[in-house]
Design a protein around this motif. Structure first.
Motif, PDB file in Angstrom:
ATOM      1  N   ASP A 145       0.843  -1.193   0.000  1.00  0.00           N
ATOM      2  CA  ASP A 145       0.000   0.000   0.000  1.00  0.00           C
ATOM      3  C   ASP A 145       0.881   1.247   0.000  1.00  0.00           C
ATOM      4  N   TYR A 146       0.603   2.169  -0.930  1.00  0.00           N
ATOM      5  CA  TYR A 146       1.421   3.371  -1.037  1.00  0.00           C
ATOM      6  C   TYR A 146       1.382   4.210   0.233  1.00  0.00           C
ATOM      7  N   ASP A 147       0.303   4.133   0.998  1.00  0.00           N
ATOM      8  CA  ASP A 147       0.186   4.940   2.210  1.00  0.00           C
ATOM      9  C   ASP A 147       1.270   4.596   3.235  1.00  0.00           C
ATOM     10  N   SER A 148       1.845   3.422   3.122  1.00  0.00           N
ATOM     11  CA  SER A 148       2.867   3.008   4.081  1.00  0.00           C
ATOM     12  C   SER A 148       4.273   3.348   3.618  1.00  0.00           C
ATOM     13  N   LEU A 149       4.405   3.992   2.447  1.00  0.00           N
ATOM     14  CA  LEU A 149       5.718   4.227   1.848  1.00  0.00           C
ATOM     15  C   LEU A 149       6.133   5.689   1.923  1.00  0.00           C
ATOM     16  N   ASN A 150       7.414   5.917   2.128  1.00  0.00           N
ATOM     17  CA  ASN A 150       7.998   7.256   2.123  1.00  0.00           C
ATOM     18  C   ASN A 150       9.030   7.438   1.028  1.00  0.00           C
ATOM     19  N   ILE A 151       9.745   6.354   0.698  1.00  0.00           N
ATOM     20  CA  ILE A 151      10.891   6.427  -0.202  1.00  0.00           C
ATOM     21  C   ILE A 151      10.862   5.245  -1.159  1.00  0.00           C
ATOM     22  N   ALA A 152      11.230   5.484  -2.434  1.00  0.00           N
ATOM     23  CA  ALA A 152      11.345   4.414  -3.429  1.00  0.00           C
ATOM     24  C   ALA A 152      12.749   4.429  -4.029  1.00  0.00           C
ATOM     25  N   LEU A 153      13.434   3.288  -3.983  1.00  0.00           N
ATOM     26  CA  LEU A 153      14.772   3.146  -4.560  1.00  0.00           C
ATOM     27  C   LEU A 153      14.653   2.687  -6.011  1.00  0.00           C
ATOM     28  N   ILE A 154      15.400   3.365  -6.900  1.00  0.00           N
ATOM     29  CA  ILE A 154      15.329   3.061  -8.336  1.00  0.00           C
ATOM     30  C   ILE A 154      16.737   2.958  -8.888  1.00  0.00           C
ATOM     31  N   GLY A 155      17.136   1.763  -9.352  1.00  0.00           N
ATOM     32  CA  GLY A 155      18.447   1.575  -9.953  1.00  0.00           C
ATOM     33  C   GLY A 155      18.425   1.953 -11.426  1.00  0.00           C
ATOM     34  N   LEU A 156      19.494   2.584 -11.896  1.00  0.00           N
ATOM     35  CA  LEU A 156      19.599   3.025 -13.288  1.00  0.00           C
ATOM     36  C   LEU A 156      20.832   2.419 -13.945  1.00  0.00           C
ATOM     37  N   ASN A 157      20.650   1.931 -15.164  1.00  0.00           N
ATOM     38  CA  ASN A 157      21.760   1.386 -15.954  1.00  0.00           C
ATOM     39  C   ASN A 157      21.710   1.951 -17.371  1.00  0.00           C
ATOM     40  N   GLU A 158      21.462   3.265 -17.467  1.00  0.00           N
ATOM     41  CA  GLU A 158      21.363   3.955 -18.753  1.00  0.00           C
ATOM     42  C   GLU A 158      22.612   4.812 -18.945  1.00  0.00           C
ATOM     43  N   TYR A 159      23.373   4.530 -20.044  1.00  0.00           N
ATOM     44  CA  TYR A 159      24.639   5.221 -20.264  1.00  0.00           C
ATOM     45  C   TYR A 159      24.731   5.850 -21.648  1.00  0.00           C
ATOM     46  N   ARG A 160      23.623   5.910 -22.382  1.00  0.00           N
ATOM     47  CA  ARG A 160      23.684   6.473 -23.721  1.00  0.00           C
ATOM     48  C   ARG A 160      23.883   7.983 -23.722  1.00  0.00           C
ATOM     49  N   GLY A 161      23.727   8.620 -22.563  1.00  0.00           N
ATOM     50  CA  GLY A 161      23.962  10.058 -22.489  1.00  0.00           C
ATOM     51  C   GLY A 161      25.424  10.433 -22.568  1.00  0.00           C
ATOM     52  N   ASN A 162      26.320   9.454 -22.465  1.00  0.00           N
ATOM     53  CA  ASN A 162      27.759   9.680 -22.596  1.00  0.00           C
ATOM     54  C   ASN A 162      28.282   8.716 -23.647  1.00  0.00           C
ATOM     55  N   LYS A 163      28.572   9.229 -24.820  1.00  0.00           N
ATOM     56  CA  LYS A 163      28.963   8.376 -25.944  1.00  0.00           C
ATOM     57  C   LYS A 163      30.299   7.676 -25.710  1.00  0.00           C
ATOM     58  N   ASN A 164      31.070   8.189 -24.747  1.00  0.00           N
ATOM     59  CA  ASN A 164      32.363   7.577 -24.454  1.00  0.00           C
ATOM     60  C   ASN A 164      32.280   6.550 -23.334  1.00  0.00           C
ATOM     61  N   GLN A 165      31.061   6.277 -22.889  1.00  0.00           N
ATOM     62  CA  GLN A 165      30.887   5.391 -21.740  1.00  0.00           C
ATOM     63  C   GLN A 165      29.902   4.281 -22.096  1.00  0.00           C
ATOM     64  N   ASN A 166      30.388   3.047 -22.132  1.00  0.00           N
ATOM     65  CA  ASN A 166      29.499   1.930 -22.429  1.00  0.00           C
ATOM     66  C   ASN A 166      28.637   1.558 -21.232  1.00  0.00           C
ATOM     67  N   GLY A 167      29.150   1.787 -20.043  1.00  0.00           N
ATOM     68  CA  GLY A 167      28.381   1.428 -18.858  1.00  0.00           C
ATOM     69  C   GLY A 167      28.452  -0.060 -18.576  1.00  0.00           C
ATOM     70  N   GLU A 168      27.873  -0.432 -17.461  1.00  0.00           N
ATOM     71  CA  GLU A 168      27.893  -1.814 -17.021  1.00  0.00           C
ATOM     72  C   GLU A 168      26.531  -2.142 -16.414  1.00  0.00           C
ATOM     73  N   PRO A 169      25.830  -3.146 -16.963  1.00  0.00           N
ATOM     74  CA  PRO A 169      24.486  -3.488 -16.450  1.00  0.00           C
ATOM     75  C   PRO A 169      24.462  -3.829 -14.967  1.00  0.00           C
ATOM     76  N   LYS A 170      25.614  -4.152 -14.403  1.00  0.00           N
ATOM     77  CA  LYS A 170      25.646  -4.532 -12.993  1.00  0.00           C
ATOM     78  C   LYS A 170      25.815  -3.332 -12.066  1.00  0.00           C
ATOM     79  N   SER A 171      25.948  -2.132 -12.609  1.00  0.00           N
ATOM     80  CA  SER A 171      26.278  -0.968 -11.792  1.00  0.00           C
ATOM     81  C   SER A 171      25.254  -0.727 -10.687  1.00  0.00           C
ATOM     82  N   ALA A 172      23.974  -0.674 -11.030  1.00  0.00           N
ATOM     83  CA  ALA A 172      22.947  -0.389 -10.025  1.00  0.00           C
ATOM     84  C   ALA A 172      22.919  -1.462  -8.949  1.00  0.00           C
ATOM     85  N   ASP A 173      23.052  -2.720  -9.352  1.00  0.00           N
ATOM     86  CA  ASP A 173      23.017  -3.807  -8.367  1.00  0.00           C
ATOM     87  C   ASP A 173      24.261  -3.810  -7.483  1.00  0.00           C
TER      88      ASP A 173
END
Length: 378
Positions: A34-62
């Protein structure tokens, strides 16, 4: 909205003991409480297309999540949901719009999204989430660079925030820039817009003095490259100089205590270049300190109550007097700024977070710079 459509579930299971952080939160396993019991939501991101010199790593958020789960539970009863890792859109712009939709939905429910991982340009999706809020907002960015046109940054996302239509940006604060990385003309732009930018050295002189700036922000975006490479080798673009890990956690503690703050983004982490998970640990500890600050909020809002001491300082100019408020509960300071009426943005006076130093400045017959900058906007 069915949030499950936007996320891949995390399989991290670091510590299930009774006192662990992980055991004290809800983890998205196809069932959201129930949303009424929540204050904070954690969201992991693995999006790196904003930096063409950075391939990124799918494991970063985890990698960040794994370190966070190992920490011990802090103060109070948690109302925290880990939604998992955000699904990238077909294009980078699609990712921004998806983030906008999800963050706006959570904030409308009174839930603070904490985004971690990915490149710094993802703060565009975070910022767009305020578009339909019906209010002007103040953004706080902590970064060694300004990310404006003229920088060598891959994505001038700060410029895009400034130019976004519709315009709902009231104030923009930038902390921890390093002078030798900045074009002076960009600082002149900040001055013309009455935005505040504080260099790294100023913060290190007295970190407590930046607390009022943090307290005035609605949105926090933190580039991990603002932290020294020794603490954050996994930060994209981190240098020898910067904030220490302890200073970064102190800033996050202040941010958590800010009753106005409604979204947080921690960006520019890449697991591939992280030595011994040092950076993942620093970021996880920063999140922990934000959460601790959140659950220590004092709700300093009712300035008409007896919980405040009121001080009137005679300046003898324009303005003739300035009124300050000090909370008896938290000992934090505010200054009252009258509505100038030039833009019709407000129909009443505004309370601006300030410090005891600002009060001392007024006692000397001088108007604090923050008061002047804020007044010029109303």
């Amino acid at each position: 909205m069915d949030l499950k459509l936007f996320f891949d579930l995390t399989e991290v299971d670091a510590d299930s003991s009774a006192l662990s952080f992980q055991s004290s939160i809800y983890v998205n396993h196809h069932k959201i409480p129930d949303y009424d019991s929540l204050n904070i939501a954690l969201i992991g991101l693995n999006e790196y297309r904003g930096n063409k010199n950075q391939n990124g790593e799918p494991k970063s958020a985890d990698a960040i999540r794994e370190q966070l789960y190992k920490l011990k539970k802090g103060y109070g009863d948690y109302g925290i949901l880990d939604l998992g890792n955000f699904r990238n859109g077909p294009t980078l712009d699609d990712t921004y719009l998806r983030l906008k939709e999800v963050c706006a939905y959570l904030m409308n429910k009174g839930i603070i999204p904490i985004l971690f991982g990915g490149t710094h340009d993802l703060d565009l999706g975070q910022y767009y989430a305020y578009e339909d809020s019906g209010k002007l907002i103040s953004v706080l960015n902590i970064d060694s660079k300004l990310n404006l046109e003229g920088d060598k940054a891959i994505n001038h996302h700060t410029t895009k925030i400034f130019k976004h239509t519709p315009n709902y940006l009231f104030n923009y604060y930038h902390l921890a820039y390093q002078s030798y990385l900045i074009n002076p003309q960009q600082l002149e732009l900040f001055d013309r817009l009455s935005f505040e930018a504080l260099r790294l050295g100023t913060i290190k002189e007295d970190i407590k003095e930046v607390e009022p700036i943090i307290r005035d922000a609605d949105m926090l975006t933190f580039d991990i490259a603002a932290i020294q490479n020794a603490y954050a080798p996994g930060a994209i673009g981190a240098g020898v100089y910067g904030l220490t890990g302890e200073e970064a956690c102190q800033l996050m503690w202040y941010s958590g205590q800010n009753e106005k703050l409604s979204s947080v983004g921690l960006y520019n982490y890449d697991y591939k270049q992280d030595s011994e998970n040092k950076t993942a640990f620093v970021i996880s500890t920063m999140i922990w300190y934000f959460i601790e600050g959140f659950y220590h909020r004092r709700n300093d809002k009712n300035f008409m109550s007896n919980d405040y001491l009121k001080y009137e300082v005679h300046i003898g100019g324009d303005p003739d007097t300035i009124r300050f408020y000090k909370s008896k509960l938290s000992e934090r300071w505010w200054v009252e700024v009258p509505n100038a009426g030039t833009q019709g943005l407000f129909n009443r006076n505004r309370m601006l977070a300030c410090s005891y130093t600002d009060y001392q400045t007024a006692l000397k017959g001088e108007v604090p710079d923050r008061w002047i900058n804020f007044y010029s906007k109303t």
